[in-house]
Scaffold this active site. Structure first.
Site, PDB file in Angstrom:
ATOM      1  N   GLY A 270       4.078 -22.772  18.146  1.00  0.00           N
ATOM      2  CA  GLY A 270       4.491 -22.951  19.540  1.00  0.00           C
ATOM      3  C   GLY A 270       5.699 -23.869  19.677  1.00  0.00           C
ATOM      4  O   GLY A 270       6.478 -23.737  20.633  1.00  0.00           O
TER       5      GLY A 270
ATOM      6  N   GLU B 249       8.554 -21.739  19.047  1.00  0.00           N
ATOM      7  CA  GLU B 249       8.664 -20.821  20.198  1.00  0.00           C
ATOM      8  C   GLU B 249       9.342 -21.517  21.382  1.00  0.00           C
ATOM      9  O   GLU B 249      10.158 -20.913  22.080  1.00  0.00           O
ATOM     10  CB  GLU B 249       7.274 -20.285  20.570  1.00  0.00           C
ATOM     11  CG  GLU B 249       6.759 -19.298  19.525  1.00  0.00           C
ATOM     12  CD  GLU B 249       5.317 -18.871  19.743  1.00  0.00           C
ATOM     13  OE1 GLU B 249       4.442 -19.763  19.801  1.00  0.00           O
ATOM     14  OE2 GLU B 249       5.067 -17.658  19.854  1.00  0.00           O
TER      15      GLU B 249
ATOM     16  N   GLU C  79       1.350 -19.173  12.408  1.00  0.00           N
ATOM     17  CA  GLU C  79       0.084 -18.855  13.091  1.00  0.00           C
ATOM     18  C   GLU C  79      -0.830 -17.955  12.263  1.00  0.00           C
ATOM     19  O   GLU C  79      -2.045 -18.055  12.338  1.00  0.00           O
ATOM     20  CB  GLU C  79       0.368 -18.182  14.445  1.00  0.00           C
ATOM     21  CG  GLU C  79       0.855 -19.141  15.531  1.00  0.00           C
ATOM     22  CD  GLU C  79       2.353 -19.356  15.530  1.00  0.00           C
ATOM     23  OE1 GLU C  79       3.021 -19.059  14.504  1.00  0.00           O
ATOM     24  OE2 GLU C  79       2.878 -19.826  16.560  1.00  0.00           O
TER      25      GLU C  79
HETATM   26  C1  HSC Z   1      -5.287 -19.808  23.052  1.00  0.00           C
HETATM   27  C2  HSC Z   1      -3.984 -19.184  23.489  1.00  0.00           C
HETATM   28  C3  HSC Z   1      -2.828 -19.915  22.908  1.00  0.00           C
HETATM   29  C4  HSC Z   1      -1.578 -19.109  23.079  1.00  0.00           C
HETATM   30  C5  HSC Z   1      -0.372 -19.834  22.655  1.00  0.00           C
HETATM   31  C6  HSC Z   1      -0.142 -19.773  21.203  1.00  0.00           C
HETATM   32  C7  HSC Z   1       1.019 -20.628  20.807  1.00  0.00           C
HETATM   33  C8  HSC Z   1       1.329 -20.623  19.363  1.00  0.00           C
HETATM   34  O1  HSC Z   1       1.883 -19.401  18.953  1.00  0.00           O
HETATM   35  C9  HSC Z   1       0.144 -20.937  18.521  1.00  0.00           C
HETATM   36  C10 HSC Z   1       0.398 -22.123  17.659  1.00  0.00           C
HETATM   37  O2  HSC Z   1       1.331 -22.848  17.776  1.00  0.00           O
HETATM   38  S1  HSC Z   1      -0.786 -22.408  16.467  1.00  0.00           S
HETATM   39  C11 HSC Z   1      -0.174 -23.803  15.596  1.00  0.00           C
HETATM   40  C12 HSC Z   1       0.896 -23.469  14.658  1.00  0.00           C
HETATM   41  N1  HSC Z   1       1.265 -24.638  13.888  1.00  0.00           N
HETATM   42  C13 HSC Z   1       0.703 -24.929  12.726  1.00  0.00           C
HETATM   43  O3  HSC Z   1      -0.105 -24.203  12.206  1.00  0.00           O
HETATM   44  C14 HSC Z   1       1.116 -26.212  12.079  1.00  0.00           C
HETATM   45  C15 HSC Z   1      -0.102 -27.031  11.741  1.00  0.00           C
HETATM   46  N2  HSC Z   1       0.223 -28.284  11.110  1.00  0.00           N
HETATM   47  C16 HSC Z   1       0.639 -28.380   9.823  1.00  0.00           C
HETATM   48  O4  HSC Z   1       0.844 -27.402   9.133  1.00  0.00           O
HETATM   49  C17 HSC Z   1       0.814 -29.749   9.242  1.00  0.00           C
HETATM   50  O5  HSC Z   1       0.108 -30.667  10.055  1.00  0.00           O
HETATM   51  C18 HSC Z   1       2.283 -30.212   9.147  1.00  0.00           C
HETATM   52  C19 HSC Z   1       2.999 -29.399   8.066  1.00  0.00           C
HETATM   53  C20 HSC Z   1       2.993 -30.077  10.423  1.00  0.00           C
HETATM   54  C21 HSC Z   1       2.300 -31.714   8.710  1.00  0.00           C
HETATM   55  O6  HSC Z   1       1.544 -31.904   7.558  1.00  0.00           O
HETATM   56  P1  HSC Z   1       1.111 -33.371   7.117  1.00  0.00           P
HETATM   57  O7  HSC Z   1       2.276 -34.281   7.233  1.00  0.00           O
HETATM   58  O8  HSC Z   1       0.466 -33.203   5.782  1.00  0.00           O
HETATM   59  O9  HSC Z   1       0.059 -33.872   8.198  1.00  0.00           O
HETATM   60  P2  HSC Z   1      -1.430 -33.323   8.421  1.00  0.00           P
HETATM   61  O10 HSC Z   1      -2.380 -34.154   7.659  1.00  0.00           O
HETATM   62  O11 HSC Z   1      -1.471 -31.861   8.281  1.00  0.00           O
HETATM   63  O12 HSC Z   1      -1.600 -33.596   9.986  1.00  0.00           O
HETATM   64  C22 HSC Z   1      -1.763 -34.914  10.529  1.00  0.00           C
HETATM   65  C23 HSC Z   1      -2.801 -34.840  11.630  1.00  0.00           C
HETATM   66  O13 HSC Z   1      -2.309 -33.975  12.656  1.00  0.00           O
HETATM   67  C24 HSC Z   1      -3.250 -32.952  12.954  1.00  0.00           C
HETATM   68  N3  HSC Z   1      -2.518 -31.738  13.335  1.00  0.00           N
HETATM   69  C25 HSC Z   1      -1.449 -31.179  12.729  1.00  0.00           C
HETATM   70  N4  HSC Z   1      -1.024 -30.105  13.398  1.00  0.00           N
HETATM   71  C26 HSC Z   1      -1.841 -29.995  14.481  1.00  0.00           C
HETATM   72  C27 HSC Z   1      -1.892 -29.077  15.557  1.00  0.00           C
HETATM   73  N5  HSC Z   1      -1.003 -28.069  15.682  1.00  0.00           N
HETATM   74  N6  HSC Z   1      -2.868 -29.240  16.469  1.00  0.00           N
HETATM   75  C28 HSC Z   1      -3.753 -30.247  16.383  1.00  0.00           C
HETATM   76  N7  HSC Z   1      -3.739 -31.148  15.382  1.00  0.00           N
HETATM   77  C29 HSC Z   1      -2.784 -31.019  14.450  1.00  0.00           C
HETATM   78  C30 HSC Z   1      -4.020 -32.767  11.651  1.00  0.00           C
HETATM   79  O14 HSC Z   1      -5.272 -32.185  11.885  1.00  0.00           O
HETATM   80  C31 HSC Z   1      -4.128 -34.206  11.165  1.00  0.00           C
HETATM   81  O15 HSC Z   1      -5.171 -34.824  11.887  1.00  0.00           O
HETATM   82  P3  HSC Z   1      -6.124 -35.924  11.201  1.00  0.00           P
HETATM   83  O16 HSC Z   1      -7.116 -36.215  12.248  1.00  0.00           O
HETATM   84  O17 HSC Z   1      -5.223 -37.056  10.833  1.00  0.00           O
HETATM   85  O18 HSC Z   1      -6.710 -35.263   9.965  1.00  0.00           O
END
Ligand code: HSC
Ligand code: NAD
Length: 727
Positions: free
Chosen positions: A101, A104, A124
């Site tokens: 997002g 996006e 995603e």
């Molecule tokens: C329902 C209808 C919705 C429609 C809209 C859809 C929109 C969209 O298309 C969908 C999305 O974006 S889907 C999303 C697409 N994006 C992704 O898939 C990216 C997901 N994130 C990642 O891949 C990794 O966190 C990074 C590479 C960004 C950083 O890595 P790093 O440096 O090793 O750090 P780390 O250890 O990984 O994270 C630190 C803390 O942050 C937390 N947290 C992180 N992201 C979070 C999030 N989005 N959220 C919440 N929390 C999130 C993580 O849990 C951890 O918490 P803890 O309590 O400390 O354990």
């Protein structure tokens, strides 16, 4: 929340939602509010969107998924459209990562500038969903269908420079530069220039005419690489609509695809996996310490004893983590061969640009070859990786204990042996632990760390910290034969040969497993790792075919059912891929070919025992392969060897290539429903009885089903603890 500020005529909207600036509902509300403020303020000529702290937004708030708040307006797509519609140039200033997002939102902006060090992507699919805020329709309009299909169906993160080369990023800011300042200047320079073609919904997809050809190509690749997963296929179908439909209709197809995926068990499993992966670092060794209380010792140097298959990989992992690495073999030839391999591997990594020249040079100079234990007296941590033999290991630990400084931690890479017994050979059992790497140790991401009865808090914290420094998924488990992974896997292999006896050939069993999502079936894996490994273990237990006195029934070991087919193979030299034949034959490649000779061995064996092969359904094969392993997982939880079901699932995803889209063995059991899993296990137990103890239902599984049906996986341990504290 988000923050609003002004730098003269430029409005700056900064997302401020630590740690990752996820687009939670409160953030979305602020973003829409501030965009309206900026739009209405006639002194504002341009708008910069950025993130405070570590990063640009990394996507939707995953914690909100499967909860009603995720759908509460304003949605991310509302903000994307507000950014695009703005009459003033909108510029995304990307540092850290712009993912999901977050990217996006950036695609809603008229321009995107990024730090050279930043990453962009739509990951995603790795959560079992698709980019649901216009990403499937807008990314192909910028980087083309072919690239967008690749980016979205695999969900990789890409360097900003790659994005710039594809036209996604308009300007790169060099390392050390000020992204916000650059964005303000850039935004100002765009004032008064037409925005029409900068609004992506107005633009058409450049390679739209190739849609069918590209679709066929990507569907085929995705099918091979992400076997059995639904999300990559739905992603491709939805991206396809960007080439065939209007932007508005394409968005509708994206919405429908998202609804389908959000409702799938796959997205729930993937989201569970995302959080589980992060959860395992929050380790707990009951009664000793946990991640929050224990402090690791600083480790500057590591010695790896034994430079065979495992030691070489462990040494490379140590070097990659920046440690001075002593590599030990007592035999000079073995030492030279090990060092040659390690040095050569570093050079290969450099050639492949996996590491820089400086890193390679630093790694090379950190290798210290040693041919006696005296040479490692001052290291901080020793990791032993010699033959799997208790006597040898105890001898080595006894010697190391005498030679090494008192603070040195002594760890063993044993895959099955008792850590407490190894520790008993030393006078420092509090400084002994297991560090079970998986082959090849420099590639496999799993590290199963084992604490012994006497391991200290500092020892445990240190081995967990080293795992993190080696960038491994590091899971802490208790001590028992085979620990978690191999103990469960043992029953998977046991049952697999029983199926051969009764009903199927290796390729039939393997097909069921690959259809389920494994990259390889159990018999192909056996050939790849070497069938002699299991044979050696069985020899150690004294149960192979050859070790039995004359007259021992072929299909029994004491009261237990046994199948010697694996022994026959090894005794006929069918060790696996390395010799070109095992459960399959290999003709100059790794492709397994069903072998009539193997069928003959199985057929003759069946005839000898009057076994008439019966028809077996894929469902039965799958249940018999997976349920004993799951049952053992519950026994492991019940004994406290694993602290949580997600620890087991991460061991299986990262150590045994369990398909991530089903979550892991324990999550899969939850998806099927614990009552159903128990029912099947009980049926087998009733039929097999004491001769097949792996079907004896776990008391934890039985208790959970009887008292709670199919409780949420997050509740299994709390429910058991509550129950135990009452009884
Ligand atoms: C329902 C209808 C919705 C429609 C809209 C859809 C929109 C969209 O298309 C969908 C999305 O974006 S889907 C999303 C697409 N994006 C992704 O898939 C990216 C997901 N994130 C990642 O891949 C990794 O966190 C990074 C590479 C960004 C950083 O890595 P790093 O440096 O090793 O750090 P780390 O250890 O990984 O994270 C630190 C803390 O942050 C937390 N947290 C992180 N992201 C979070 C999030 N989005 N959220 C919440 N929390 C999130 C993580 O849990 C951890 O918490 P803890 O309590 O400390 O354990
Ligand atoms: N191979 C695997 O897939 C795998 C996976 C996980 C764990 N393990 C465990 O790792 C350990 C090593 O396995 P491997 O497959 O690398 O074995 P290997 O036979 O390939 O290598 C063992 C090495 O240890 C050396 N060695 C033996 N005695 C020594 C001593 N006293 N001092 C120094 N070096 C000595 C040998 O020369 C040999 O190079 C075993 O405990 C095994 O169970 C193996």
């Amino acid at each position: 929340m988000a923050l609003y500020s002004r730098e003269d005529d430029v409005a700056i909207i900064a997302v401020n939602n630590p740690p990752m600036n996820a687009l939670s509902h409160h953030v979305r509300k602020d973003l829409i509010k501030f965009l309206k403020v900026a739009e209405a303020d006639e002194n504002v000529t341009a708008i910069v969107l950025c993130g405070d702290g570590r990063t640009f937004p990394v996507g939707a708030d995953i914690k909100e998924f499967h909860k009603s708040v995720s759908a509460l307006g304003p949605t991310i797509i509302d903000i994307v459209h507000a950014l695009e519609k703005s009459s003033k140039p909108t510029v995304a200033a990307i540092h850290g990562s712009a993912l999901g997002g977050g990217l996006e939102l950036a695609l809603g902006c008229h321009y995107r500038i990024a730090m050279s060090t930043s990453k962009v992507g739509l990951p995603e699919v790795k959560l079992g969903i698709l980019p649901g805020a216009g990403g499937t329709q807008r990314l192909p309009r910028v980087i083309g269908l072919d690239n967008a299909m690749k980016w979205i169906a695999y969900g990789h993160h890409h360097p900003a420079g790659v994005g710039a080369s594809l036209g996604l990023i308009d300007r790169i800011v060099a390392k050390g530069g000020d992204i916000r300042r650059s964005a303000i200047l850039f935004a100002r320079s765009m004032v008064g220039k037409g925005l029409g073609q900068r609004r992506l919904s107005n633009v058409s997809v450049p390679d739209a005419s190739k849609v069918e050809e590209l679709m066929a190509k990507h569907l085929k690749e995705v099918g091979l690489r992400t076997r059995g997963a639904l999300a990559p296929v739905v992603c491709l179908q939805v991206i396809k609509s960007s080439a065939l439909l209007s932007y508005k209709d394409g968005l509708e197809s994206e919405r429908q695809g998202m609804m389908t995926l959000l409702a799938s068990s796959e997205s729930k499993a993937q989201i569970y996996s995302f959080f589980s992966e992060r959860q395992v670092s929050k380790w707990n060794a009951p009664g000793i310490a946990n991640h929050a209380t224990a402090k690791p010792m600083q480790v500057r140097s590591i010695a790896v004893v034994g430079l065979g298959t495992m030691g070489r990989g462990i040494a490379i992992s140590s070097l990659k983590a920046g440690k001075k690495t002593y590599v030990v073999e007592l035999n000079s030839k073995a030492l030279a061969a090990g060092v040659k391999y390690i040095r050569g591997y570093i050079e290969t990594m450099k050639k492949r640009a996996q590491i820089s020249e400086e890193q390679a040079a630093a790694m090379q100079s950190a290798i210290i070859p040693v041919s006696s234990y005296n040479g490692i007296a001052n290291v901080d941590l020793v990791i032993e990786a010699v033959f799997e033999n208790m006597k040898i290991k105890k001898e080595i630990f006894g010697k190391l204990d005498k030679v090494c400084k008192p603070s040195t931690i002594l760890a063993s890479n044993t895959s099955t042996l008792d850590i407490d017994e190894i520790a008993s050979a030393t006078k420092r059992p509090e400084k002994v632990a297991g560090m079970h790497f998986f082959a090849p140790a420099h590639i496999m991401l799993l590290l199963e760390n084992i604490y012994g009865r006497k391991s200290s808090a500092e020892t445990i914290a240190t081995i967990m910290d080293i795992g993190k420094q080696m960038k491994k998924i590091t899971v802490l488990v208790g001590n028992c034969v085979g620990f978690v992974g191999n103990r469960m896997y043992g029953y998977y292999t046991t049952e697999s040969v029983f199926i051969l006896e009764e009903a199927a050939y290796p390729e039939q069993v393997d097909k069921v497993l690959t259809d389920y999502g494994f990259a390889m079936g159990r018999f192909q894996v056996g050939d790849l790792s070497g069938n002699d490994i299991g044979y050696k273990i069985r020899t150690g237990l004294g149960i192979t075919h050859k070790q039995q006195p004359a007259g021992t029934p072929e299909r029994k070991r004491g009261v237990l059912r046994y199948c010697p087919l694996g022994d026959f193979l090894v005794e006929k030299g069918r060790l696996g891929l390395k010799v070109g034949k095992g459960w399959y034959k290999y003709e100059g490649s790794r492709t397994p070919i069903p072998d009539p000779e193997v069928r003959k061995i199985i057929d003759e064996y069946r005839t000898r025992h009057h076994i008439v092969p019966r028809d077996i359904s894929s469902e039965e094969v799958l249940q018999r392969m997976l349920y004993p392993l799951i049952n053992e997982g519950f026994k492991i939880l019940e004994e406290g060897i694993a602290a949580n079901p997600w620890d087991i699932d991460m061991i299986y995803q990262y150590g045994y290539a369990w398909p991530r889209h089903t979550g892991g063995p324990m999550y899969y059991a939850f998806t099927i429903g614990l009552p159903q899993v128990l029912k099947v296990i009980e049926e087998h137990w009733k039929a097999a009885g004491a001769s097949e103890p792996h079907w004896q239902p776990s008391t934890m599984l039985t208790w959970l089903v009887e008292n709670h049906g199919n409780p949420d996986i997050s509740q299994w341990m709390p429910l058991m603890q509550k129950h135990k504290s009452k009884t």
